[in-house]
Design a protein around this motif. Structure first.
Motif, PDB file in Angstrom:
ATOM      1  N   GLY A   1       0.884  -1.286  -0.100  1.00 48.76           N
ATOM      2  CA  GLY A   1       0.148  -0.124  -0.063  1.00 48.76           C
ATOM      3  C   GLY A   1       0.904   1.427   0.087  1.00 48.76           C
ATOM      4  N   GLY A   2       2.125   0.956   0.506  1.00 49.93           N
ATOM      5  CA  GLY A   2       2.964   2.182   0.466  1.00 49.93           C
ATOM      6  C   GLY A   2       2.385   3.593   1.412  1.00 49.93           C
ATOM      7  N   PHE A   3       2.746   4.614   1.211  1.00 51.13           N
ATOM      8  CA  PHE A   3       2.219   5.919   1.847  1.00 51.13           C
ATOM      9  C   PHE A   3       0.732   6.432   1.658  1.00 51.13           C
ATOM     10  CE2 PHE A   3       2.073  10.155   3.292  1.00 51.13           C
ATOM     11  CZ  PHE A   3       2.380   9.998   4.711  1.00 51.13           C
ATOM     12  N   PHE A   4       0.607   6.287   0.381  1.00 51.96           N
ATOM     13  CA  PHE A   4      -0.894   6.616   0.180  1.00 51.96           C
ATOM     14  C   PHE A   4      -1.870   5.821  -0.500  1.00 51.96           C
ATOM     15  CE2 PHE A   4       2.020  10.285  -1.062  1.00 51.96           C
ATOM     16  CZ  PHE A   4       1.540  11.354  -0.519  1.00 51.96           C
ATOM     17  N   GLY A   5      -1.321   4.598  -0.282  1.00 49.67           N
ATOM     18  CA  GLY A   5      -2.065   3.475  -0.926  1.00 49.67           C
ATOM     19  C   GLY A   5      -2.496   3.130  -2.411  1.00 49.67           C
TER      20      GLY A   5
END
Length: 370
Positions: A238-242
């Motif tokens: 998902g990382g930071f922002f999805g």
């Protein structure tokens, strides 16, 4: 001026806690909508409707006087123990465990009800126990029996996670009641000695596998380690922002098991990223901080112990679920409050919340009398 415009019963509600909670439930509904492939059924709609129904229940509970809470402590505990016995006799079996009672209009898991019940009965017990006896066997043995009976019945289902939750809530009350610290240190040392023996003799094979997988998920990534591995992949991807709402490949392609219940946080993190995760943690921080503030401001022993125990019960749900989906604890089947799909879990957490709202109302009443 605003209190003249807004009706007093509405203005008195703890909106600083309720508004973030509403936002969390709506996020949970959105995640469940996505987990069902963009459909309200079977998860999202029932999730929101259950919250609305149980919110009404919580508001009604918040108006119950303190004397009724006190009077109901032992009967509520006894009734829940009877339900646990009935689970052993006529309970429905699902997923290899016998944990539910079919009531026709709903399927009830009585072990969930024992989480607030054990807190209530122990708060009542220690309120009635003279302070001079708290550090004696009279403060330990009866409380230990009150905790041990339901914990043993739940272990027989078998449901290790819920048994631990019951024990956690009970031990928190015992600690806050003022039992000597060295008793807890000694119990911890004894547990460290007994745990290896219990691991090989008392736990079921699937429970031992969960612990081994927790220690080394890569030993069987396509078997017993599959849940944790896929959960960490979903959260990390998902990382930071999805990836965006409705774009979670791990849940949509059925790689992530139980994406709507135990692993709903992983489903959310894949689509909403770290920002979504921080929002969820922030809301739980608001709810738990409010709960502990209510407990600390209570003028009597019963209210203070009850409030702290209920807040600790919600905290246990949150902490174990989040640690579980991130591979920091074994998978024990504990849902995430207000986000996971499940009626009994929602009811239990709203019982805790409604009781905390009742304590908050008692505190406000006692301040007016000063």
């Amino acid at each position: 001026m605003s209190r003249a415009i807004i009706p007093d019963p509405i203005a008195r509600q703890p909106w600083g806690m309720l508004v973030p909670l509403f936002a969390l439930v709506m996020l949970g509904g959105a995640v469940l909508y996505s987990a069902a492939g963009g459909h309200l059924q079977p998860y999202a709609l029932s999730h929101v409707l259950r919250f609305c129904v149980f919110l009404v229940m919580a508001v009604l509970i918040s108006h119950i006087p303190k004397r009724i809470f006190r009077a109901a402590a032992y009967p509520a505990y006894a009734a829940t123990v009877v339900l646990l016995v009935l689970v052993e006799l006529i309970g429905a079996v699902g997923g290899g465990s016998q944990r539910w009672l079919n009531l026709g209009f709903m399927t009830l898991q009585p072990s969930e009800l024992m989480k607030p019940a054990i807190v209530l009965v122990l708060a009542r017990f220690y309120e009635s126990l003279p302070s001079s006896m708290t550090a004696s066997w009279r403060g330990l043995v009866p409380a230990g029996m009150l905790i041990g009976i339901p914990a043993l019945l739940v272990m027989l289902q078998p449901d290790l996670g819920t048994a631990l939750a019951i024990c956690f809530g009970g031990v928190v009350i015992m600690f806050l009641a003022g039992l000597p610290l060295w008793w807890f240190v000694g119990a911890g040392a004894a547990t460290a000695v007994i745990a290896p023996i219990a691991f090989f003799t008392l736990l079921h094979d699937y429970q031992r596998n969960r612990v081994l997988v927790f220690l080394d998920p890569e030993q069987d990534p396509l078997g017993t380690g599959y849940h944790i591995t896929q959960s960490k992949i979903a959260i990390g991807s998902g990382g930071f922002f999805g990836k965006g709402f409705g774009n979670g490949s791990q849940s949509h392609l059925q790689y992530l098991p139980e994406s709507h219940t135990d692993f709903v946080f992983a489903t959310m993190a894949e689509e909403w990223g770290m920002l979504g995760g921080l929002f969820v943690l922030g809301v739980f921080a608001v709810v738990l901080t409010w709960g502990m503030r209510v407990a600390r401001s209570s003028p009597d022993r019963f209210s203070s112990l009850l409030g702290a125990g209920l807040a600790a019960t919600i905290f246990f749900y949150v902490a174990i679920n989040l640690m579980m989906v991130m591979g920091l604890a074994p998978v024990v089947g504990i849902p995430l409050p207000f986000m996971s799909h499940g009626g009994t879990s929602m009811m239990t957490n709203m019982l805790c919340l409604g009781s905390l709202m009742a304590i908050n109302r008692w505190n406000a009443g006692s301040r007016l009398l000063r």
